[in-house]
Design an enzyme around this catalytic site. Sequence first.
Site, mmCIF file in Angstrom:
data_model
loop_
_atom_site.group_PDB
_atom_site.id
_atom_site.type_symbol
_atom_site.label_atom_id
_atom_site.label_comp_id
_atom_site.label_asym_id
_atom_site.label_seq_id
_atom_site.Cartn_x
_atom_site.Cartn_y
_atom_site.Cartn_z
ATOM 1 N N TYR A 1 -2.823 -0.715 10.432
ATOM 2 C CA TYR A 1 -2.800 -1.057 9.013
ATOM 3 C C TYR A 1 -1.500 -0.600 8.360
ATOM 4 C CZ TYR A 1 -4.193 -1.053 4.073
ATOM 5 O OH TYR A 1 -4.249 -1.272 2.729
ATOM 6 N N SER B 1 0.843 -1.190 0.000
ATOM 7 C CA SER B 1 0.000 0.000 0.000
ATOM 8 C C SER B 1 0.876 1.236 0.000
ATOM 9 C CB SER B 1 -0.898 0.006 1.243
ATOM 10 O OG SER B 1 -1.542 1.249 1.417
#
Length: 685
Positions: A575, A562
């Site tokens: 996350y 990501s």
Amino acid sequence: MTTHRTTNARETIDALLRRSHELGDDPRNTNYAGGNTSAKGTDTDPVTGEETELLWVKGSGGDLGTLQEKGLAVLRLDRVRALQDVYPGVDREDEMVAAFDYCLHGKGGAAPSIDTAMHALVDAAHVDHLHPDAGIALATAADGERLTTECFGDAVVWVPWRRPGFQLGLDIAAIKAEHPAAIGCILGGHGITAWGETSQEAQENSLRIIAEATEFLERTGSAEPFGAHDAAREALPEAERHAKASALFPVIRGLASTDAPMIGHWTDTEIVHEFLASEKLAPLAELGTSCPDHFLRTKVKPLVLDLPADASVEDSVARLTELHEAYREDYSAYYERHAEPDSPALRGADPAIVLVPGVGMFSFGADKQTARVAGEFYVNAIHVMRGAESISTYAPIEESEKFRIEYWALEEAKLQRKPAPKPLATRVALVTGGGSGIGKATAARLVADGACVVIADLNLENAQAVAEELGGPDKAVALRADVSDEAAVVEAVAEAVLAFGGLDLIVNNAGLSLSKPLLETTAKDWDLQHDVMARGSFLVSRETARVMIDQAMGGDIIYISSKNSVFAGPNNIAYSATKADQAHQVRLLAAELGSHQIRVNGINPDGVVRGSGIFAGGWGASRAKVYGVQEEDLGKFYAQRTLLGHEVLPENVANAVFALTSGDLSHTTGLHVPVDAGVAAAFLR
């Protein structure tokens, strides 16, 4: 020659297709893509307006069970029959195949096959040529001619072995003329041909020959055609058999891919294990297959592991490696014994069939269907050997004749007509989290470009729906996988290996997210995200790397990380930290696995909202709240903050996976590719 008139060409074609489907749908009648059917009749010539005799016959390639009208070759019978006047003899009969092009009616439909002469020259309105196991058992028996008479009397005539072609068509036509009461013939070493004046009569005659041959074998055959049973080579218990198959399969696939990469198929059936545990395994396997359709896909003979069923994996691997080297030397010698100056080049010396007592049969091909069909054909061959040995002695055609067909210029031309392989052909991919979003889009892209894909997801129903959508088990298979569970990952990888023979391309995509500020993030939140993404990626990479190292074929591991792995955003500690963990795994594994030609790269997407399982699971609502926008506008919000102003879709990430794995970046490893439409704060430094 009889003129075979019909008042309705459409009815003739429809009846031919119905007959083809009914015969081809039953494996007792013929093997996949084996045999051909035909019908003669008349239709109006659009040039002269006169009725013209035509032959509709299954063209080169294709399968009877799924035959469509476009798969028929359409020829003018007067011109095909006229070829008899210019036939230069058996030594030059291959020239007649090119001559068929001058006999086509209109555009002619499919390319005429080598069996066209058989259908055109036999004086019957409808002709079937099939490869039933029972018929080939008689055809390959040492005293097949006598047994044919014993089985059928005068109704079916023996035709000595002759390679398919124009001369065989002349031979069968002559036999039909000499035996007006006959309904068909047994082709020595090959199969059967039957005929009739109506489509129904031809079909009934074909089925009669198969049924009577089957009954004859059952009535007169011995109870133990393969000899005594060897308990040391009988099938292992199911769980042990599966475990050993998954351990050996990548090694065997690597060996079978020495000359060209292959996809594998494992066959674990009763008839295979009966053969593997039989006294006659070694001598019968050495004789090889006989029917041309069989050995063109299985090669002339298999590789047989000569160890007991309980041999260790380590001992089996060592012996398979030795036997593979010997097989290659033996196959090369076979080629050298028979090759002529104008023979096609050796196509590869690796086995297409590998038999492992206690475990089963491994078959290989350029795609899953070809690998599966090769296994099916060798099962056909086992049935043929069983039948021939039950009533006589199995006596396949001579090795030199096998070579003449395997390296036939006409067979080479057929291979050259095949379309170029897609860029990911022969590659086996495993996509975690493949049931939705980025994983689903990635699986679709990989299949579209030729890969076989294992779709792993915690939600099995989603994975199964994707696999079905992508074409089913020859293209994609589904399995349930909890990537945070070590035992489940080990089991899933073993299951994936059994699906296609090994693994080449891994996409670590499974993920989830909980968007919370630091003070609201619990240890449970932290552990859950790290367990699925950091721990899960580690476990999947470790277990799949074992497979790729055993294969010795290299490979790719892709991490879907990501932009958050490098960008510090608010309320996202768990996350983002786990994505940073994944990003560094890319670097670490690239450094460690490079010596095995395994490349490890990452992709950093951002704002993939549409189709995303993560966003649908509450993440979207949380991020929308953080940024002060409506959830349905989140994709637009992400797009407007990018340099390019585009929303990122799952397909954009899938495209990056393809770019990294399709070959153009073969010298790239340890790279992170941003797919975020341009987020300057996430530029890699």
